[in-house]
Design a protein around this motif. Structure first.
Motif, PDB file in Angstrom:
ATOM      1  N   ASN A  31       0.808  -1.225   0.000  1.00 36.63           N
ATOM      2  CA  ASN A  31       0.000   0.000   0.000  1.00 36.63           C
ATOM      3  C   ASN A  31       0.839   1.273   0.000  1.00 36.63           C
ATOM      4  N   ASP A  32       2.169   1.118  -0.139  1.00 36.11           N
ATOM      5  CA  ASP A  32       3.062   2.289  -0.116  1.00 36.11           C
ATOM      6  C   ASP A  32       3.264   2.778  -1.545  1.00 36.11           C
ATOM      7  N   ALA A  33       2.382   3.644  -1.990  1.00 35.32           N
ATOM      8  CA  ALA A  33       2.441   4.124  -3.377  1.00 35.32           C
ATOM      9  C   ALA A  33       3.633   5.031  -3.626  1.00 35.32           C
ATOM     10  N   GLU A  34       4.173   5.636  -2.570  1.00 34.15           N
ATOM     11  CA  GLU A  34       5.263   6.599  -2.746  1.00 34.15           C
ATOM     12  C   GLU A  34       6.635   5.936  -2.814  1.00 34.15           C
ATOM     13  N   ALA A  35       6.727   4.695  -2.390  1.00 36.13           N
ATOM     14  CA  ALA A  35       8.034   4.029  -2.382  1.00 36.13           C
ATOM     15  C   ALA A  35       8.537   3.834  -3.809  1.00 36.13           C
ATOM     16  N   PRO A  36       9.790   4.182  -4.090  1.00 33.36           N
ATOM     17  CA  PRO A  36      10.323   4.018  -5.453  1.00 33.36           C
ATOM     18  C   PRO A  36      10.645   2.575  -5.812  1.00 33.36           C
ATOM     19  N   VAL A  37      10.633   1.686  -4.812  1.00 29.82           N
ATOM     20  CA  VAL A  37      10.873   0.262  -5.063  1.00 29.82           C
ATOM     21  C   VAL A  37       9.748  -0.533  -4.419  1.00 29.82           C
ATOM     22  N   ALA A  38       9.528  -1.732  -4.923  1.00 28.21           N
ATOM     23  CA  ALA A  38       8.522  -2.631  -4.361  1.00 28.21           C
ATOM     24  C   ALA A  38       9.215  -3.601  -3.416  1.00 28.21           C
ATOM     25  N   LEU A  39       8.872  -3.532  -2.125  1.00 27.35           N
ATOM     26  CA  LEU A  39       9.503  -4.392  -1.140  1.00 27.35           C
ATOM     27  C   LEU A  39       8.723  -5.697  -1.013  1.00 27.35           C
ATOM     28  N   ASP A  40       9.460  -6.798  -1.080  1.00 30.33           N
ATOM     29  CA  ASP A  40       8.878  -8.137  -0.991  1.00 30.33           C
ATOM     30  C   ASP A  40       9.446  -8.796   0.263  1.00 30.33           C
ATOM     31  N   PHE A  41       8.599  -9.035   1.270  1.00 31.75           N
ATOM     32  CA  PHE A  41       9.049  -9.599   2.543  1.00 31.75           C
ATOM     33  C   PHE A  41       8.888 -11.117   2.524  1.00 31.75           C
ATOM     34  N   GLN A  42       9.949 -11.811   2.911  1.00 31.81           N
ATOM     35  CA  GLN A  42       9.926 -13.266   3.012  1.00 31.81           C
ATOM     36  C   GLN A  42      10.739 -13.680   4.231  1.00 31.81           C
ATOM     37  N   HIS A  43      10.586 -14.944   4.644  1.00 28.05           N
ATOM     38  CA  HIS A  43      11.384 -15.447   5.765  1.00 28.05           C
ATOM     39  C   HIS A  43      11.900 -16.839   5.432  1.00 28.05           C
TER      40      HIS A  43
END
Length: 660
Positions: A31-43
């Motif tokens: 939902n972070d439209a302002e972020a210049p990169v797309a963060l993908d969280f994994q573990h």
């Protein structure tokens, strides 16, 4: 707008916590439209880390220390740093853990506000991919300010409206000119006294390349070497130096008044390639010169040969020597495990790199990296000069830096740093695969041979742990009876391929992060065609060139300080006729260098032997493909500048007094 994907990986032994952590953070990223990169969280569990590190998208690794011994956390961090030194490592902990300064950031495991966690992780990633100087330059250009300052072309306006040179403006492009600005533009900082965006860019470079301090240089590694040597040396200081170092190091000897102790490079006469100095000779020189100030080596060499630097640097430090490693050809080394360790990782005090040679920077764009000086802190107190003198080093830089630097070049350093920080592993994996593909094609589909470290080094270096940078591909065409200069000419004229260099029987190709599949395909096709012509005896020059390369004569004695010899008036003596005998035994005033390969046959202060003089004569008369630097002329005849007999007597007396 499509965003580049960056993975944030949690390494934890608690899968339930890992799932909850990802479930809380991923929606915030989505939902972070302002972020210049797309963060993908994994573990993942620690056992799965290696596979994730092999993927270039993994950019941040968070280590959860809950239920994990400190030594196990250290082991995981060591694995991470060993494979991907450039990416961020964050500690997730519930304690005030010792050694947290080894991590880019520390986050509490008990933090319940996942918005804070998300913003923290996003911040450290965005800091790494920011280009403070390049961004400021772009912002200034787009602001379209009126120019009432240098340079005179005024953002290209003097060219764009000219009927005579507007074609050059169109050819180069407008941004070449409107980014060519002046120190009058304060928002762009000053390369001579950086306090804002240039300083920030250099600090980012230090983190990316693993240095304590990094400095941008806009006139090449030639000047970078001179800056470092000027900083370290004073008149009469002894410097242990590879004879096969770049000529800028020899120039710095002249400038500083230092006394060089030259190491003889290994020579592969079969291929006309000059390699590293045998380790035993380096150790012997260190032991034989107590009180020497500095050791200078080149790693990797032009042909890609790398020293096993750690034992050499440790030996030098134990003897109190600073170490400068010229990594002009190895700026990419930190960003792939196959290429490490780098000189800084082996403990070098100063490293100079031609960022432009292998990375995405403009020509002349270079960096100086400074190590941590930990060995001096352990053996000397502060009064003994254990700390790096940043203020003094800045003055040395400024003595060699133009007050009108090229801002596009500085921006290219900033951008090249960003690229390697964020995608260095990925682009180098591709580059190394291309290099391997070319080698396999040469060995499997042609009559030529690709050469490895053993081929290039020979027996004298067999036990020294010399490695080859795979991005330097050397091909033996002489084994098929083909002249390398003739093959080089055909590649250029018939196939549009320009090689890096050649010897009498080898071709050298530089595989860089700019190499593409199409370029590789065209090279393979061209080599296959040359191979077929060699097999069918239809090659333009079917015989191996009669010239098999002149041998490198043995070093002779240094009988005058290089500075004294160079700045003497001297006299010029031609070697034609009886002049040859008159030159033998005299002391040279100039550096005489056939290029390529660029190894000096004479340096200022060196005694001229018959063997050296004959080699100079042979290079000058027989090798029309070479440049001969340092040869003078008397009338129309080639000559050398030497000390007069009176000057030689004074210079030899000065040297004896210094050595007494």
């Amino acid at each position: 707008m499509n965003k580049n994907n960056c993975r944030v990986l949690l390494v934890t032994s608690d899968p339930d916590f890992g799932q909850r952590w990802v479930a809380e953070l991923q929606p915030l990223a989505d939902n972070d439209a302002e972020a210049p990169v797309a963060l993908d969280f994994q573990h993942t569990h620690a056992d799965g880390l290696t596979g994730y590190l092999a993927c270039g998208e993994t950019q941040v690794v968070v280590l959860d220390d809950a239920g994990t011994q400190a030594e196990d956390v250290a082991a995981v961090r060591g694995l991470l740093r060993g494979q991907r030194a450039e990416i961020d490592c964050v500690l997730l902990t519930g304690a005030d853990t010792p050694g947290v300064d080894e991590f880019e950031c520390v986050i509490s495991r008990a933090e319940s506000n996942y918005g804070v966690v998300y913003r923290t992780l996003r911040r450290i990633l965005l800091e790494r991919i920011s280009t403070p100087f390049a961004d400021a330059l772009r912002e200034y250009v787009y602001a379209a300010k009126d120019s009432w300052h240098t340079p005179g072309h005024s953002s290209g306006d003097s060219l764009s409206g000219s009927p005579w040179i507007a074609d050059f403006y169109r050819f180069m492009g407008e941004h070449i000119f409107n980014t060519d600005l002046s120190v009058s533009v304060k928002m762009l900082d000053s390369l001579m006294d950086p306090i804002s965006v240039i300083r920030q860019a250099q600090q980012s470079a230090a983190r990316t390349f693993g240095a304590t301090h990094s400095y941008f240089v806009t006139n090449g590694t030639s000047t970078s070497n001179k800056i470092v040597l000027q900083h370290l040396l004073r008149a009469g200081d002894r410097v242990i130096v590879d004879r096969n170092c770049h000529k800028s190091v020899h120039h710095a000897m002249i400038m500083s008044g230092a006394l060089p102790v030259y190491l003889e490079s290994s020579v592969n006469q079969r291929y006309g390639i000059y390699g590293p100095v045998p380790q035993s000779e380096i150790f012997s020189a260190i032991d034989a010169n107590p009180g020497a100030r500095l050791l200078v080596l080149t790693s990797c060499t032009y042909d890609g040969l790398r020293y096993d630097l750690k034992p050499i640097i440790e030996r030098a430090h134990a003897a109190g020597l600073f170490v400068l490693i010229d990594e002009a050809w190895y700026a990419h080394g930190r960003f792939h495990p196959q290429l490490r360790p780098t000189a800084l990782e082996c403990g070098a005090d100063f490293v100079t790199q031609s960022t432009h040679k292998m990375l995405s920077a403009f020509s002349q764009a270079s960096m100086i990296h400074v190590g941590d000086f930990s060995w001096r802190k352990q053996t000397m107190d502060d009064a003994g000069g254990a700390e790096f003198d940043a203020a003094g080093f800045r003055e040395d830089i400024n003595m060699h830096t133009s007050t009108s630097p090229q801002y596009g070049m500085i921006a290219s350093l900033d951008v090249a740093r960003k690229q390697m920080s964020i995608e260095g592993y990925s682009v180098l994996s591709r580059t190394l695969a291309f290099a391997d593909e070319i080698r396999r094609h040469v060995d499997d589909a042609t009559v030529f041979r690709s050469l490895g470290a053993d081929d290039l080094c020979g027996e004298v270096l067999a036990a020294d742990g010399i490695r080859l940078d795979p991005t330097k591909v050397t091909i033996d065409v002489g084994c098929a009876g083909v002249s390398a200069p003739a093959a080089q000419a055909r590649l250029f004229t018939e196939f549009g391929i320009q090689v890096e260099k050649n010897t009498h029987n080898t071709l050298s190709f530089l595989v860089t992060i700019g190499t593409t599949e199409s370029k590789v395909l065209r090279l393979k096709q061209a080599l296959r065609r040359l191979s077929e012509d060699a097999q069918n005896n239809t090659f333009a020059e079917p015989e191996l060139a009669k010239n098999t390369g002149q041998s490198l004569p043995a070093l002779s004695s240094i009988d005058a300080l290089p500075r004294s010899a160079y700045f003497a008036r001297g006299e010029k003596l031609a070697w034609v006729g009886e002049g040859r005998e008159a030159l033998i035994g005299r002391i040279a005033c100039d550096e005489v260098v056939p290029y390529p390969p660029g190894i000096p046959l004479l340096v200022p202060g060196q005694r001229i032997t018959a063997e050296i003089l004959d080699a100079i004569i042979a290079f000058t008369s027989e090798r029309k493909d070479l440049e001969m630097h340092g040869v003078r002329s008397v009338g129309q005849e080639p000559a050398l500048r030497v000390l007069t007999l009176a000057e030689a007597a004074v210079a030899e007396s000065e040297l004896r007094s210094l050595l007494a």
